[in-house]
Design a protein around this motif. Sequence first.
Motif, PDB file in Angstrom:
ATOM      1  N   HIS A  42      25.211   1.071  38.373  1.00  0.00           N
ATOM      2  CA  HIS A  42      25.598   0.306  39.564  1.00  0.00           C
ATOM      3  C   HIS A  42      25.649  -1.172  39.198  1.00  0.00           C
ATOM      4  CE1 HIS A  42      25.934  -1.162  43.569  1.00  0.00           C
ATOM      5  NE2 HIS A  42      24.689  -1.616  43.642  1.00  0.00           N
ATOM      6  N   VAL A  43      26.849  -1.743  39.166  1.00  0.00           N
ATOM      7  CA  VAL A  43      27.034  -3.121  38.717  1.00  0.00           C
ATOM      8  C   VAL A  43      27.204  -4.067  39.899  1.00  0.00           C
ATOM      9  CG1 VAL A  43      28.424  -4.685  37.296  1.00  0.00           C
ATOM     10  CG2 VAL A  43      28.107  -2.305  36.582  1.00  0.00           C
ATOM     11  N   VAL A  44      26.392  -5.125  39.915  1.00  0.00           N
ATOM     12  CA  VAL A  44      26.516  -6.189  40.906  1.00  0.00           C
ATOM     13  C   VAL A  44      26.744  -7.493  40.152  1.00  0.00           C
ATOM     14  CG1 VAL A  44      25.052  -5.005  42.577  1.00  0.00           C
ATOM     15  CG2 VAL A  44      24.021  -6.602  40.955  1.00  0.00           C
ATOM     16  N   GLY A  45      27.109  -8.547  40.854  1.00  0.00           N
ATOM     17  CA  GLY A  45      27.380  -9.785  40.125  1.00  0.00           C
ATOM     18  C   GLY A  45      27.356 -11.036  40.962  1.00  0.00           C
ATOM     19  N   LYS A  46      27.348 -12.169  40.236  1.00  0.00           N
ATOM     20  CA  LYS A  46      27.483 -13.488  40.861  1.00  0.00           C
ATOM     21  C   LYS A  46      28.047 -14.448  39.817  1.00  0.00           C
ATOM     22  CE  LYS A  46      22.605 -14.590  39.963  1.00  0.00           C
ATOM     23  NZ  LYS A  46      21.295 -14.894  40.573  1.00  0.00           N
ATOM     24  N   ILE A  52      31.461  11.134  24.731  1.00  0.00           N
ATOM     25  CA  ILE A  52      32.206  11.685  25.868  1.00  0.00           C
ATOM     26  C   ILE A  52      32.937  10.557  26.583  1.00  0.00           C
ATOM     27  CG2 ILE A  52      30.628  13.640  26.198  1.00  0.00           C
ATOM     28  CD1 ILE A  52      29.361  12.101  28.516  1.00  0.00           C
ATOM     29  N   GLU A  53      33.949  10.913  27.375  1.00  0.00           N
ATOM     30  CA  GLU A  53      34.773   9.908  28.037  1.00  0.00           C
ATOM     31  C   GLU A  53      34.347   9.635  29.472  1.00  0.00           C
ATOM     32  OE1 GLU A  53      37.169   8.038  26.636  1.00  0.00           O
ATOM     33  OE2 GLU A  53      36.647   8.986  24.727  1.00  0.00           O
ATOM     34  N   THR A  54      33.841  10.652  30.159  1.00  0.00           N
ATOM     35  CA  THR A  54      33.456  10.484  31.560  1.00  0.00           C
ATOM     36  C   THR A  54      31.982  10.820  31.752  1.00  0.00           C
ATOM     37  OG1 THR A  54      34.132  12.749  32.099  1.00  0.00           O
ATOM     38  CG2 THR A  54      35.778  11.005  32.383  1.00  0.00           C
ATOM     39  N   PHE A  55      31.391  10.213  32.768  1.00  0.00           N
ATOM     40  CA  PHE A  55      29.970  10.379  33.034  1.00  0.00           C
ATOM     41  C   PHE A  55      29.749  10.797  34.486  1.00  0.00           C
ATOM     42  CE2 PHE A  55      30.444   7.573  29.462  1.00  0.00           C
ATOM     43  CZ  PHE A  55      29.442   7.962  28.579  1.00  0.00           C
ATOM     44  N   SER A  56      28.851  11.722  34.690  1.00  0.00           N
ATOM     45  CA  SER A  56      28.609  12.262  36.033  1.00  0.00           C
ATOM     46  C   SER A  56      27.911  11.259  36.942  1.00  0.00           C
ATOM     47  CB  SER A  56      27.757  13.523  35.941  1.00  0.00           C
ATOM     48  OG  SER A  56      26.447  13.219  35.449  1.00  0.00           O
ATOM     49  N   GLU A  57      27.128  10.374  36.360  1.00  0.00           N
ATOM     50  CA  GLU A  57      26.331   9.390  37.116  1.00  0.00           C
ATOM     51  C   GLU A  57      25.574  10.085  38.256  1.00  0.00           C
ATOM     52  OE1 GLU A  57      27.672   5.346  37.611  1.00  0.00           O
ATOM     53  OE2 GLU A  57      29.628   5.845  36.737  1.00  0.00           O
ATOM     54  N   SER A  58      24.883  11.131  37.915  1.00  0.00           N
ATOM     55  CA  SER A  58      24.133  11.922  38.897  1.00  0.00           C
ATOM     56  C   SER A  58      22.621  11.793  38.736  1.00  0.00           C
ATOM     57  CB  SER A  58      24.515  13.398  38.753  1.00  0.00           C
ATOM     58  OG  SER A  58      24.241  13.860  37.430  1.00  0.00           O
ATOM     59  N   GLY A  59      22.198  10.958  37.788  1.00  0.00           N
ATOM     60  CA  GLY A  59      20.764  10.848  37.471  1.00  0.00           C
ATOM     61  C   GLY A  59      20.122   9.599  38.030  1.00  0.00           C
ATOM     62  N   PRO A  60      19.170   9.028  37.310  1.00  0.00           N
ATOM     63  CA  PRO A  60      18.448   7.835  37.772  1.00  0.00           C
ATOM     64  C   PRO A  60      19.353   6.607  37.869  1.00  0.00           C
ATOM     65  CG  PRO A  60      17.875   8.343  35.493  1.00  0.00           C
ATOM     66  CD  PRO A  60      18.674   9.505  35.999  1.00  0.00           C
ATOM     67  N   VAL A  61      18.984   5.691  38.744  1.00  0.00           N
ATOM     68  CA  VAL A  61      19.817   4.517  39.030  1.00  0.00           C
ATOM     69  C   VAL A  61      19.452   3.342  38.121  1.00  0.00           C
ATOM     70  CG1 VAL A  61      20.430   2.802  40.781  1.00  0.00           C
ATOM     71  CG2 VAL A  61      20.146   5.203  41.431  1.00  0.00           C
ATOM     72  N   TYR A  62      20.480   2.673  37.615  1.00  0.00           N
ATOM     73  CA  TYR A  62      20.330   1.461  36.815  1.00  0.00           C
ATOM     74  C   TYR A  62      21.201   0.377  37.448  1.00  0.00           C
ATOM     75  CZ  TYR A  62      18.136   4.477  33.372  1.00  0.00           C
ATOM     76  OH  TYR A  62      17.281   5.372  32.747  1.00  0.00           O
ATOM     77  N   LYS A  63      20.553  -0.556  38.132  1.00  0.00           N
ATOM     78  CA  LYS A  63      21.317  -1.644  38.751  1.00  0.00           C
ATOM     79  C   LYS A  63      21.488  -2.751  37.722  1.00  0.00           C
ATOM     80  CE  LYS A  63      19.992  -4.671  42.012  1.00  0.00           C
ATOM     81  NZ  LYS A  63      19.599  -5.215  43.330  1.00  0.00           N
ATOM     82  N   ILE A  64      22.733  -2.954  37.316  1.00  0.00           N
ATOM     83  CA  ILE A  64      23.075  -3.924  36.278  1.00  0.00           C
ATOM     84  C   ILE A  64      23.694  -5.143  36.947  1.00  0.00           C
ATOM     85  CG2 ILE A  64      24.519  -4.330  34.243  1.00  0.00           C
ATOM     86  CD1 ILE A  64      24.514  -1.033  34.220  1.00  0.00           C
ATOM     87  N   GLU A  65      23.173  -6.324  36.616  1.00  0.00           N
ATOM     88  CA  GLU A  65      23.751  -7.540  37.195  1.00  0.00           C
ATOM     89  C   GLU A  65      24.445  -8.354  36.119  1.00  0.00           C
ATOM     90  OE1 GLU A  65      22.250 -10.702  40.365  1.00  0.00           O
ATOM     91  OE2 GLU A  65      21.459 -11.185  38.372  1.00  0.00           O
ATOM     92  N   VAL A  66      25.668  -8.780  36.426  1.00  0.00           N
ATOM     93  CA  VAL A  66      26.370  -9.741  35.585  1.00  0.00           C
ATOM     94  C   VAL A  66      26.284 -11.082  36.321  1.00  0.00           C
ATOM     95  CG1 VAL A  66      28.564  -8.909  36.587  1.00  0.00           C
ATOM     96  CG2 VAL A  66      28.589 -10.454  34.601  1.00  0.00           C
ATOM     97  N   ALA A  67      25.519 -12.004  35.756  1.00  0.00           N
ATOM     98  CA  ALA A  67      25.335 -13.326  36.362  1.00  0.00           C
ATOM     99  C   ALA A  67      25.960 -14.359  35.435  1.00  0.00           C
ATOM    100  CB  ALA A  67      23.852 -13.615  36.556  1.00  0.00           C
ATOM    101  N   ILE A  68      26.924 -15.110  35.957  1.00  0.00           N
ATOM    102  CA  ILE A  68      27.637 -16.103  35.141  1.00  0.00           C
ATOM    103  C   ILE A  68      27.362 -17.491  35.703  1.00  0.00           C
ATOM    104  CG2 ILE A  68      29.828 -16.739  34.088  1.00  0.00           C
ATOM    105  CD1 ILE A  68      30.915 -14.005  34.807  1.00  0.00           C
ATOM    106  N   LEU A  69      26.767 -18.345  34.891  1.00  0.00           N
ATOM    107  CA  LEU A  69      26.472 -19.720  35.270  1.00  0.00           C
ATOM    108  C   LEU A  69      27.062 -20.656  34.231  1.00  0.00           C
ATOM    109  CD1 LEU A  69      25.019 -21.862  36.999  1.00  0.00           C
ATOM    110  CD2 LEU A  69      22.976 -21.453  35.613  1.00  0.00           C
ATOM    111  N   LYS A  70      28.029 -21.451  34.659  1.00  0.00           N
ATOM    112  CA  LYS A  70      28.705 -22.404  33.758  1.00  0.00           C
ATOM    113  C   LYS A  70      29.193 -21.696  32.502  1.00  0.00           C
ATOM    114  CE  LYS A  70      26.044 -26.348  35.447  1.00  0.00           C
ATOM    115  NZ  LYS A  70      25.099 -27.447  35.119  1.00  0.00           N
TER     116      LYS A  70
END
Length: 386
Positions: free
Chosen positions: A92-96, A126-144
């Motif tokens: 799960h990717v979030v960002g700012k 493999i090419e595709t992922f089920s994403e049916s397991g544990p959650v990993y919240k990934i943040e992309v934060a860009i500053l300057k």
Amino acid sequence: MYDLIATSTFGIESITAKELKALGYEDLKIENGKVTFEGDEMDIAICNIHLRTADRVLIKMAEFEAKSFEELFQGTKKVDWSKLIPIDGVMHVVGKSIKSTLHSVPDCQSIVKKAIIKSMSESYGIETFSESGPVYKIEVAILKDIVTLTIDTTGPGLHKRGYRELAGIAPLKETLAASMILISRWNENFSLIDPFCGSGTILIEAAMIAQNIAPGVNRSFVCETWPSMSGNEFNIVRDGARKSEKKNDIKLIGYDIDYRVIKVAMENAQKAGVDKYIEFQKRNFMDFSTSKKYGFIISNPPYGERIGQTEMLNTLYKHMGNMKKRLEDWDFNILTSFEPFEKVVGVKSTKNRKLYNGKIKCYYYQYFDNIKIKNQGDILINKLIN
């Protein structure tokens, strides 16, 4: 070992850093809104369970410059995400983005997700992922134009202690309340009163600090579902935290004019396991009085952003100023966004610092006048702030 980040509200990073030092961490890097340090799985458990002022604990996966989507993609793809994320992990990717060439957050999130999947594909074949397991919240934060990629280990923010299902009209975050206690010079040897206690957060946090109750001991964290965490880390830390709890003889007092709010505060204190240490009363601040010569007031009174009007606030703060003059050996610690606070109170604070209550800019006005503390020196100052 991981590069870990304890995030915090602007203005209390140094308090979070002192908490980390008290827990035994060194080589801390303090920046706006975060403190970076090193740790392993056990440290992730320790920090999530014990930190009172941090918002969450993140794993820093990478940091690099990116001024184009290609640079963002390649920098993200270089990371071996499979070291942490299993084949069925939810990505799960979030960002700012702040003051950066890549200003479109949705586009950045999409690019990062594609790059992570590409990296995972090369690792797992493999090419595709089920994403049916544990959650990993990934943040992309860009500053300057500097990209920081992190994974959240906490889940719901660390202010979610588990004791406050209900709150008043203008709730104060538990992490900010704990910061107010730690910044003040209060300890269990002194009386503590919150004359605008609302849902009781300041007093509950103070009782938990005095009794050494770890704030996260009774809740769960998202990383406990990860295969990389054995499960024993959190069990060991929780067990140690419970064995370290104290039974100090303290009595804290909270007033509020609304009995319904007082009932909520009582329920919250009971859920936190500190109800026997706090006395809640339905009482108007204008009727406040005490016979004690020494003590502390730590409070977040109405300041007109969401509740109250200017005329009422002027009356309230003038009364507070008169009270401070009468209680000359009491320390007052008041968080408010009311701009003319010191002018209306009529007493200049010893110190004030800018803090944010949510998105509201406030100042924490502190009056260090407790003669007992002055005479006894630093021993009585809260150990985390030494």
